[in-house]
Write an enzyme that holds these catalytic residues in place. Structure first.
Site, mmCIF file in Angstrom:
data_model
loop_
_atom_site.group_PDB
_atom_site.id
_atom_site.type_symbol
_atom_site.label_atom_id
_atom_site.label_comp_id
_atom_site.label_asym_id
_atom_site.label_seq_id
_atom_site.Cartn_x
_atom_site.Cartn_y
_atom_site.Cartn_z
ATOM 1 N N GLY A 238 0.003 -9.455 6.315
ATOM 2 C CA GLY A 238 -0.530 -8.844 7.527
ATOM 3 C C GLY A 238 -1.929 -9.331 7.863
ATOM 4 N N GLY B 295 -2.056 -6.464 3.926
ATOM 5 C CA GLY B 295 -2.048 -7.171 2.643
ATOM 6 C C GLY B 295 -2.100 -8.664 2.892
ATOM 7 C CG ASN B 296 -0.527 -12.988 1.103
ATOM 8 O OD1 ASN B 296 -0.005 -13.447 2.126
ATOM 9 N ND2 ASN B 296 -0.967 -13.756 0.146
ATOM 10 C CE LYS C 163 11.199 -10.600 -3.177
ATOM 11 N NZ LYS C 163 10.643 -11.360 -2.049
ATOM 12 N N GLY D 159 0.507 -3.350 8.200
ATOM 13 C CA GLY D 159 0.316 -3.977 6.885
ATOM 14 C C GLY D 159 -0.961 -4.788 6.889
HETATM 15 P P1 NAD Z 1 0.808 -6.871 -0.110
HETATM 16 O O1 NAD Z 1 1.002 -6.044 -1.305
HETATM 17 O O2 NAD Z 1 -0.228 -7.935 -0.132
HETATM 18 O O3 NAD Z 1 0.500 -5.944 1.177
HETATM 19 C C1 NAD Z 1 1.289 -4.864 1.587
HETATM 20 C C2 NAD Z 1 0.516 -4.113 2.656
HETATM 21 O O4 NAD Z 1 1.347 -3.105 3.211
HETATM 22 C C3 NAD Z 1 -0.736 -3.396 2.141
HETATM 23 O O5 NAD Z 1 -1.763 -3.523 3.102
HETATM 24 C C4 NAD Z 1 -0.305 -1.939 2.056
HETATM 25 O O6 NAD Z 1 -1.388 -1.042 2.198
HETATM 26 C C5 NAD Z 1 0.606 -1.893 3.261
HETATM 27 N N1 NAD Z 1 1.551 -0.777 3.257
HETATM 28 C C6 NAD Z 1 2.237 -0.260 2.234
HETATM 29 N N2 NAD Z 1 3.012 0.751 2.670
HETATM 30 C C7 NAD Z 1 2.798 0.861 3.994
HETATM 31 C C8 NAD Z 1 3.282 1.698 5.013
HETATM 32 N N3 NAD Z 1 4.181 2.643 4.766
HETATM 33 N N4 NAD Z 1 2.836 1.498 6.266
HETATM 34 C C9 NAD Z 1 1.929 0.545 6.534
HETATM 35 N N5 NAD Z 1 1.445 -0.282 5.621
HETATM 36 C C10 NAD Z 1 1.862 -0.123 4.368
HETATM 37 O O7 NAD Z 1 2.244 -7.490 0.248
HETATM 38 P P2 NAD Z 1 2.557 -8.773 1.112
HETATM 39 O O8 NAD Z 1 2.720 -9.926 0.201
HETATM 40 O O9 NAD Z 1 1.628 -8.849 2.260
HETATM 41 O O10 NAD Z 1 4.026 -8.423 1.628
HETATM 42 C C11 NAD Z 1 4.279 -7.638 2.790
HETATM 43 C C12 NAD Z 1 5.705 -7.859 3.230
HETATM 44 O O11 NAD Z 1 5.916 -9.245 3.499
HETATM 45 C C13 NAD Z 1 6.784 -7.468 2.217
HETATM 46 O O12 NAD Z 1 7.914 -7.002 2.909
HETATM 47 C C14 NAD Z 1 7.102 -8.793 1.546
HETATM 48 O O13 NAD Z 1 8.386 -8.805 0.945
HETATM 49 C C15 NAD Z 1 7.023 -9.711 2.738
HETATM 50 N N6 NAD Z 1 6.836 -11.119 2.409
HETATM 51 C C16 NAD Z 1 5.771 -11.532 1.671
HETATM 52 C C17 NAD Z 1 5.611 -12.887 1.420
HETATM 53 C C18 NAD Z 1 4.412 -13.409 0.696
HETATM 54 O O14 NAD Z 1 4.223 -14.634 0.688
HETATM 55 N N7 NAD Z 1 3.543 -12.588 0.146
HETATM 56 C C19 NAD Z 1 6.559 -13.811 1.883
HETATM 57 C C20 NAD Z 1 7.624 -13.356 2.637
HETATM 58 C C21 NAD Z 1 7.762 -12.003 2.896
#
Ligand code: NAD
Length: 405
Positions: free
Chosen positions: A219, A216-217, A103, A214
């Site tokens: 959620g 983001g991507n 990571k 969440g």
């Molecule tokens: P992202 O940056 O696209 O989205 C993160 C989201 O979380 C945003 O909507 C942000 O506003 C929200 N957020 C931040 N702090 C918050 C809080 N305290 N309460 C509620 N919402 C909050 O990130 P992502 O890629 O969607 O990743 C989210 C999680 O999924 C992380 O833990 C990441 O490690 C995990 N993850 C991501 C992937 C991937 O393919 N992107 C794969 C496996 C795991």
């Protein structure tokens, strides 16, 4: 914040108590192969120079090249990156892909940088780490706040430095820069496949009322996929808070609303919620898809979901896990539930090395049986050891790594 790496080690210790893997193996897994801290000087738009701290943790490569995303966040620090790298090691093993765990990250709030500053910073990360990266050595990907465009800059920088034209050192690239079809929704979709495979086994109805933390991507894609499959999203949030509608939220309109107003709040026909309230909302399925340490010993007993699908990494602390276990709330753990992302990243790497391009349909057709298999192996292991799904998934992963070691 509770140290996420310590949480990971507590989870490991708990598993070692129910299955004897031998001290030597567990001791090896308590340390990464190496953790690297770099400083990245960036020329800012106003002519000044600023130094940022960056990281790459190469945790374990028993099963294949180190694999794992890069996080840009103001709170990112080495213990968080180490924890995420440890979980990646297990995640790749649960998913059954020939990859190890790693990571990366940078302590930065990317919203405070201009686009060109962000590009300089991203290229700077690669300049400092190009020696340790490579298709057969270490293959990064996106994570929180890192996008396909950032992966394209990084991949380009790596090619410039090393001459490697395979494009297989970074995954999560845009489609026209060697990315894989289906990588965008892969984590949410993989999570849905895992949920669907386990739904009846964990006692959930055909049509679930779902709460997502969440937007983001992960959620937002997950929420969309659950809706497309007949479930209802009754609440969803971002970092500023969330909204609730017991009859279901219209995601398309909500996305438009967020674009216009900059937040989810005050969405027509729905009630505003804080993130604390959202986690305590009554529902069939709660999906944490934001950050670590969201359910802790202070709020886990207030959870009113029938089950939890961890799409974020590390959203539940070990103490909260125990509370939920006692409340008979099954938790589908991160290393299984969000492994669809790294699985499609592995497909991208494979396509780049073979010079192939698979259609989205082909990608999803390959993903589905792998997620089903990982889910059912985890469920079986949890049953065999009369334990929860997290320990079940850890045992599946540790057995694979130990056999190869
Ligand atoms: P992202 O940056 O696209 O989205 C993160 C989201 O979380 C945003 O909507 C942000 O506003 C929200 N957020 C931040 N702090 C918050 C809080 N305290 N309460 C509620 N919402 C909050 O990130 P992502 O890629 O969607 O990743 C989210 C999680 O999924 C992380 O833990 C990441 O490690 C995990 N993850 C991501 C992937 C991937 O393919 N992107 C794969 C496996 C795991």
């Amino acid at each position: 914040m509770q140290n996420p790496f310590q949480n990971g080690m507590t989870q490991l210790d708990k598993v070692a108590k129910i299955k004897d893997f031998g001290d030597e193996f567990i001791t090896r897994l308590r340390q990464p192969d190496r953790d690297i801290i770099i400083s990245i000087p960036v020329k800012m738009d106003d002519g000044s120079m600023k130094i940022f701290e960056g990281y790459r943790v190469e945790y374990n490569n028993t099963l294949g090249p180190y694999k794992g995303g890069i996080r840009y966040h103001q709170d990112t620090e080495i213990n968080e990156v180490k924890a995420l790298a440890f979980w990646m090691t297990l995640k790749c093993a649960v998913a059954g892909i020939p990859m190890g765990g790693g990571k990366g990250g940078i302590t930065v709030d990317p919203k405070e940088l201009s686009k060109i500053e962000l590009e300089r910073l991203s290229r700077g990360w690669v300049q400092k780490l190009s020696d340790v990266l490579g298709p057969k050595k270490d293959v990064p990907a996106p994570d929180v706040n890192t996008t396909p465009e950032i992966m394209a800059w990084m991949s380009d920088e790596y090619t410039k430095i090393t001459g490697d034209e395979t494009g297989a050192t970074f995954t999560g690239k845009p489609l026209d820069k060697g990315g894989s079809a289906g990588r965008g929704p892969a984590t949410g979709l993989g999570g849905f496949y895992v949920f669907d495979s386990l739904r009846t086994q964990i006692g959930l109805p055909d049509k679930c009322k779902v709460v997502v933390q969440g937007f983001g991507n992960v959620g937002s894609n997950a929420a969309q996929i659950f809706i497309e499959n007949g479930h209802t999203i009754i609440a969803i949030s971002d970092s500023k808070g969330g909204v609730y509608n017991e009859n279901g939220l219209d995601l398309e309109k909500l996305t438009e609303h967020k674009k216009k107003t900059g937040s989810l709040a005050d969405f027509e026909g729905s009630k505003n919620l804080t993130n604390e309230e959202l986690l305590e909302t009554e529902c069939d399925l709660l999906i944490p898809a934001a950050f670590e340490n969201q359910l802790t010993n202070t709020n886990a007993d207030k959870v009113r979901a029938k089950a939890i699908l961890e799409l974020a990494n590390g959203p539940i602390t070990p103490e909260a896990d125990e509370i939920l276990f006692k409340k008979s709330i099954p938790v589908v753990p991160d290393i299984l539930a969000n492994s669809g992302g790294v699985t499609v990243s592995y497909f991208e790497w494979d396509q780049n090395l073979k010079g192939e391009h698979w259609s989205e349909k082909e990608v999803f057709n390959k993903l589905l049986p792998m997620m089903n298999d990982a889910a059912q192996k985890t469920f079986k292991k949890a049953k065999e050891y009369s334990t929860d799904l997290r320990r079940g998934a850890f045992i599946v992963a540790l057995e694979r790594i130990q056999a190869k070691m």
